[in-house]
Design a protein around this motif. Structure first.
Motif, short mmCIF file in Angstrom:
data_model
loop_
_atom_site.label_atom_id
_atom_site.label_comp_id
_atom_site.label_asym_id
_atom_site.label_seq_id
_atom_site.Cartn_x
_atom_site.Cartn_y
_atom_site.Cartn_z
N LYS A 4 0.84 -1.19 0.00
CA LYS A 4 0.00 0.00 0.00
C LYS A 4 0.88 1.25 0.00
N GLN A 214 -6.62 12.86 -0.59
CA GLN A 214 -7.32 11.57 -0.51
C GLN A 214 -8.24 11.46 0.71
N ASP A 217 -9.74 9.70 6.09
CA ASP A 217 -10.28 8.33 6.22
C ASP A 217 -9.41 7.33 5.46
N THR A 218 -9.02 7.73 4.24
CA THR A 218 -8.15 6.84 3.43
C THR A 218 -6.83 6.64 4.15
N TYR A 219 -6.32 7.73 4.70
CA TYR A 219 -5.03 7.65 5.41
C TYR A 219 -5.15 6.71 6.60
N GLU A 221 -6.93 4.20 6.97
CA GLU A 221 -7.01 2.77 6.64
C GLU A 221 -5.62 2.13 6.69
#
Ligand code: FMN
Ligand code: SF4
Length: 410
Positions: A4, A214, A217-219, A221
């Motif tokens: 990722k 981004q 929230d994306t971070y 994850e």
């Protein structure tokens, strides 16, 4: 292996080819929401101290002042660290965007990027980028038709490690000798030219731009509760493939990073220890590296992730020579203001020099550790406070090998 990535998006080198979508989004969100987004992301400063970025921006935004400054720290002086160079060379416009987002969030109208003097290529790139950004009106008055105006300059460092410390860096920009200031007051209260000033690392600001792009929230994850997102790890030393690797926090152990990214130890040698965060951090011996790569796990193991410089040391090195090298660095780089840092590092260097090829006895290593404690307690800045972390930890881990001359042939 961690697959990722977070920072790999938007690697642009020209201002005119870049859409500044994160910055435009920030303008629409407004200052408070930008700060909240960065706070929610849990982003910690990547310059070494790991201070929460959103909190720093919040405190700075609350300062009442007619002028505030925003500084990007590209001094990158910690031995073993070379990830900011990569960012400044490969995705400079994103670094610029991160600076602009931070400046907008805290209400700064003037900014600087401070780049170490040896980094000729990043300096050339940033001179071009700043010129281009002014021409394209990405820097200047009422950027993208907003109320936000921001000007920026580049400052070239002159090769002093201590100038990476934010208060020394501020003195250096003001044209004074690069020596640390006493804190408080902190730069966010009284920094450059006595105005509220935010200093953030290059990697921190690249992350901030991507977080706005981004979303937090994306971070979130990626990584763990206390180590969110990813980290650029500078892998060097006795490994087959040194380089900068983006690692999702908690997804790999230190050993896995060495094996999978670094492709193992050079010449099939056995690993002896690693320095997990640059030479200002304590070593972790071979039996202590099966831990997840996170701030909290490395702290639990009594070291620090620091700037992300993971230096791998194989068996067979002369330990006293390694320690001598480190002590020479601190002896040369101390700014000399605090007596314990100036004189203590010189004394340690002297003792290690005398021990080369002969070994060093227990009384002397205890004295070195005592000097280390004094320097830690009585020094003004992080340079002195951490100058004997590496040496002290080698003494603790391998006392007998030092007695017989420092060479480990195991
Ligand atoms: C001796 C010394 C050298 C430092 N060198 C650097 C450096 O090269 N780059 C950097 O970003 N931070 C460096 N720091 C940390 C800075 O003082 C400051 O904490 C950091 O730039 C803040 O940015 P961050 O919150 O984004 O990490 C250094 C600190 C000390 C004590
Ligand atoms: S700790 Fe060392 S480098 Fe830091 S201010 Fe004191 S003398 Fe200078």
């Amino acid at each position: 292996m961690s697959e990722k990535y977070f920072l790999k998006e938007n690697m642009e080198k020209n201002v005119s080819d870049y859409d500044f979508s994160a910055f435009k989004k920030a303008l629409k969100m407004g200052q408070n929401k930008v700060i909240k987004e960065i706070e929610d992301s849990g982003l910690k400063g990547r310059g070494g101290a790991g201070f929460p970025t959103g909190f720093k921006w919040k405190l700075a935004s609350q300062q009442e002042a007619d002028l505030k400054y925003f500084i990007c720290n590209g001094d990158e002086g910690e031995p073993g660290t070379f990830k900011d160079r990569l960012l400044m060379e490969d995705s400079p416009v994103k670094v610029l965007e991160g600076i602009m987002i931070g400046a907008f969030a805290v209400g700064a109208s003037q900014g600087y990027i401070y780049i170490r003097g040896e980094y000729a290529k990043p300096i050339k790139i940033f001179n071009k980028i700043i010129k281009e950004a002014k021409k394209e009106q990405v820097l200047g008055e009422n950027i993208f038709g907003s109320d936000f105006s921001f000007e920026m300059k580049l400052i070239k460092g002159a090769g002093a490690y201590v100038c990476g410390d934010e208060t020394s860096l501020i003195n250096s920009i003001e044209g004074h000798r690069g020596i640390s200031r006493i804190k408080p007051p902190y730069p966010i209260e009284k920094g450059l030219f006595d105005k509220p000033t935010v200093v953030n690392n290059v990697e921190t600001l690249s992350c901030a731009a991507e977080i706005i792009n981004q979303g937090s929230d994306t971070y979130n994850e990626l990584g763990t509760e206390n180590s969110r997102g990813t980290k650029l790890v500078c892998l060097s030393g006795d490994i087959n493939e040194p380089g900068v690797y983006e690692v999702e926090f908690g997804s790999m152990t230190i050993r896995e990073i060495i094996q999978e990214f670094g492709k193992g130890i050079k010449n099939n040698k056995e690993l002896k220890f690693v320095i997990p965060g640059g030479i200002s951090t304590s070593i972790l011996s071979n039996d202590k590296i099966d831990i997840p790569y996170t701030y909290e796990d490395i702290e639990k193991a009594e070291s620090s992730l620091g700037s992300g410089a993971l230096i791998v040391v194989a068996k067979g090195h002369d330990l006293i020579d390694l320690m001598l090298n480190a002590s020479r660095f601190y002896m040369d780089e101390t700014c000399g203001t605090c007596f314990p840092c100036r004189e203590g590092n010189r004394q340690v260097h002297h003792m290690l020099k005398k021990a080369m090829g002969k070994g060093i006895d227990h009384n002397k290593t205890e004295l070195i550790k005592d000097i280390g404690k004094t320097i830690r307690l009585a020094s003004r800045c992080g340079l002195g406070q951490s100058s004997l972390n590496f040496i002290g930890s080698v003494i603790d881990e391998y006392p007998n090998e030092l007695l017989i001359g420092g060479v480990d042939n195991g």
